[in-house]
Design a protein around this motif. Structure first.
Motif, mmCIF file in Angstrom:
data_model
loop_
_atom_site.group_PDB
_atom_site.id
_atom_site.type_symbol
_atom_site.label_atom_id
_atom_site.label_comp_id
_atom_site.label_asym_id
_atom_site.label_seq_id
_atom_site.Cartn_x
_atom_site.Cartn_y
_atom_site.Cartn_z
ATOM 1 N N GLN A 145 -17.607 19.589 -25.867
ATOM 2 C CA GLN A 145 -17.854 20.881 -25.194
ATOM 3 C C GLN A 145 -18.368 21.074 -23.819
ATOM 4 O O GLN A 145 -17.870 21.749 -22.922
ATOM 5 C CB GLN A 145 -18.415 21.977 -25.942
ATOM 6 C CG GLN A 145 -19.993 21.647 -26.342
ATOM 7 C CD GLN A 145 -20.452 22.392 -27.382
ATOM 8 O OE1 GLN A 145 -19.552 22.588 -28.356
ATOM 9 N NE2 GLN A 145 -21.666 22.594 -27.433
ATOM 10 N N TYR A 146 -19.279 20.105 -23.603
ATOM 11 C CA TYR A 146 -19.871 19.883 -22.293
ATOM 12 C C TYR A 146 -19.425 18.440 -21.688
ATOM 13 O O TYR A 146 -19.962 18.320 -20.393
ATOM 14 C CB TYR A 146 -21.384 19.779 -22.278
ATOM 15 C CG TYR A 146 -21.899 21.083 -22.861
ATOM 16 C CD1 TYR A 146 -22.233 22.392 -22.110
ATOM 17 C CD2 TYR A 146 -22.347 21.108 -24.368
ATOM 18 C CE1 TYR A 146 -22.654 23.164 -22.660
ATOM 19 C CE2 TYR A 146 -23.113 22.095 -24.813
ATOM 20 C CZ TYR A 146 -23.248 23.325 -23.978
ATOM 21 O OH TYR A 146 -23.576 24.413 -24.518
ATOM 22 N N PHE A 193 -21.324 30.377 -13.506
ATOM 23 C CA PHE A 193 -21.351 30.127 -14.878
ATOM 24 C C PHE A 193 -20.363 30.267 -15.570
ATOM 25 O O PHE A 193 -20.411 30.063 -16.990
ATOM 26 C CB PHE A 193 -22.199 31.938 -15.256
ATOM 27 C CG PHE A 193 -23.637 31.989 -14.731
ATOM 28 C CD1 PHE A 193 -24.372 30.876 -14.498
ATOM 29 C CD2 PHE A 193 -24.233 33.305 -13.876
ATOM 30 C CE1 PHE A 193 -25.751 31.039 -14.304
ATOM 31 C CE2 PHE A 193 -25.494 33.299 -13.578
ATOM 32 C CZ PHE A 193 -26.189 32.285 -13.696
ATOM 33 N N LEU A 203 -19.775 26.419 -17.830
ATOM 34 C CA LEU A 203 -20.353 25.924 -19.122
ATOM 35 C C LEU A 203 -20.063 27.171 -20.122
ATOM 36 O O LEU A 203 -20.242 28.330 -20.067
ATOM 37 C CB LEU A 203 -21.903 25.583 -19.307
ATOM 38 C CG LEU A 203 -22.387 24.515 -18.383
ATOM 39 C CD1 LEU A 203 -23.863 24.415 -18.262
ATOM 40 C CD2 LEU A 203 -21.595 23.197 -18.964
ATOM 41 N N PRO A 204 -19.694 26.796 -21.710
ATOM 42 C CA PRO A 204 -19.640 27.723 -22.482
ATOM 43 C C PRO A 204 -20.624 28.748 -22.767
ATOM 44 O O PRO A 204 -20.574 29.882 -23.103
ATOM 45 C CB PRO A 204 -19.189 27.114 -23.891
ATOM 46 C CG PRO A 204 -18.696 25.691 -23.417
ATOM 47 C CD PRO A 204 -19.627 25.436 -21.871
ATOM 48 N N GLU A 205 -21.661 28.219 -22.466
ATOM 49 C CA GLU A 205 -23.166 28.965 -22.896
ATOM 50 C C GLU A 205 -23.533 30.092 -21.844
ATOM 51 O O GLU A 205 -24.171 30.890 -22.264
ATOM 52 C CB GLU A 205 -24.376 28.285 -23.089
ATOM 53 C CG GLU A 205 -24.076 26.929 -24.387
ATOM 54 C CD GLU A 205 -24.270 27.889 -25.558
ATOM 55 O OE1 GLU A 205 -24.782 29.024 -25.712
ATOM 56 O OE2 GLU A 205 -23.593 27.083 -26.693
ATOM 57 N N THR A 206 -22.983 30.008 -20.690
ATOM 58 C CA THR A 206 -23.092 30.787 -19.728
ATOM 59 C C THR A 206 -21.964 31.620 -19.290
ATOM 60 O O THR A 206 -22.075 32.571 -18.461
ATOM 61 C CB THR A 206 -23.758 29.871 -18.246
ATOM 62 O OG1 THR A 206 -22.746 29.047 -18.409
ATOM 63 C CG2 THR A 206 -24.949 29.364 -18.758
ATOM 64 N N LYS A 207 -20.845 31.655 -19.835
ATOM 65 C CA LYS A 207 -19.511 31.801 -19.462
ATOM 66 C C LYS A 207 -19.904 33.722 -19.828
ATOM 67 O O LYS A 207 -19.153 34.335 -19.026
ATOM 68 C CB LYS A 207 -18.467 31.598 -20.171
ATOM 69 C CG LYS A 207 -17.207 31.981 -19.809
ATOM 70 C CD LYS A 207 -15.875 31.416 -20.513
ATOM 71 C CE LYS A 207 -14.575 32.031 -19.944
ATOM 72 N NZ LYS A 207 -14.438 33.451 -20.490
ATOM 73 N N ASN A 208 -20.560 34.098 -20.866
ATOM 74 C CA ASN A 208 -20.715 35.509 -21.074
ATOM 75 C C ASN A 208 -21.370 36.088 -19.949
ATOM 76 O O ASN A 208 -20.953 37.283 -19.760
ATOM 77 C CB ASN A 208 -21.593 35.679 -22.292
ATOM 78 C CG ASN A 208 -22.830 35.050 -22.212
ATOM 79 O OD1 ASN A 208 -23.287 34.164 -21.703
ATOM 80 N ND2 ASN A 208 -23.866 36.181 -22.395
#
Length: 222
Positions: A68-69, A195, A198-203
């Motif tokens: 994922q990264y 942002f 990365l999936p963790e920061t996409k929100n």
């Protein structure tokens, strides 16, 4: 009393309508605000520095084989976002210009370009100040009825004009809030674009986009 109350109400109504006009003009000119240019340049430079951190994260994730990264999933986004960050103000400006064009379309067709004057005339404030012909009233109603009509007339003049003025003042305040909100969002747009990578920061990007789209649509909707 009727004339005094109506006169005060009409003044407040005219002031509120003029404030709507003023705040709208500020919104239309938001992209020319030098504070936004300065703030956006600072956050753009921070976002460009952030790319270094993101590249390190991607490199470590690739070594550890975290899909994922990893480079395959994130490197393409990194290149696209690098371009988007540096042109983010132009990107956001396209949406703001579209909103301004749509808002102007409604104003010109409904108000001929002068919203404050048109609103005042549409509500016919001047008609509320007209006094009924005393002879005609005397011929048809008794003194008690005349008194009741006068009191009711005074009440409705006051209620109508003050409610109208309050509504327009509220609208002007909302346009001012829109100006501040969009200014902050435009300054933060480079970081919001960063942002996305990365999936963790996409929100955080999703939250920025939701707020931005909401305020963009507010002006033409209002």
């Amino acid at each position: 009393i009727n004339n005094i109350i109506g006169f005060i109400g009409s003044i407040l109504f005219n002031i509120a309508a003029a404030l709507v006009n003023f705040t709208l003009e500020l919104n239309f000119d938001i992209l020319n605000n030098p504070m936004i240019d300065i703030g956006w340049a600072i956050t753009r430079d921070l976002a460009n520095l952030g790319f270094v951190l993101f590249i390190i994260i991607i490199a470590i994730a690739t070594i550890l084989r975290m899909q994922q990264y990893g480079a395959k999933s994130a490197l393409g986004k990194l290149i696209a976002v690098a371009l988007l960050v540096n042109f983010s103000l132009v990107f956001a400006g396209v949406f703001i210009d579209f909103s301004n064009m749509l808002t102007n379309f409604f104003i010109k067709n409904a108000a001929g370009g002068d919203l404050a004057t048109t609103l005042t005339n549409a509500f016919k404030i001047q008609n509320l100040l007209q006094v009924k012909d005393a002879d005609a009233i005397e011929a048809t109603v008794a003194l008690a009825a005349k008194t009741s009509i006068g009191i009711a007339s005074s009440f409705f003049v006051a209620a109508f004009t003050f409610m109208g003025a309050f509504s327009l003042l509220t609208l002007a305040i909302m346009f001012l809030i829109r100006l501040v909100a969009l200014s902050i969002l435009l300054i933060l747009v480079p970081l919001a674009c960063l942002f996305v990578i990365l999936p963790e920061t996409k929100n955080l990007w999703d939250r920025w986009w939701k707020e931005f789209l909401g305020w963009i649509l507010f002006a033409p909707t209002a």
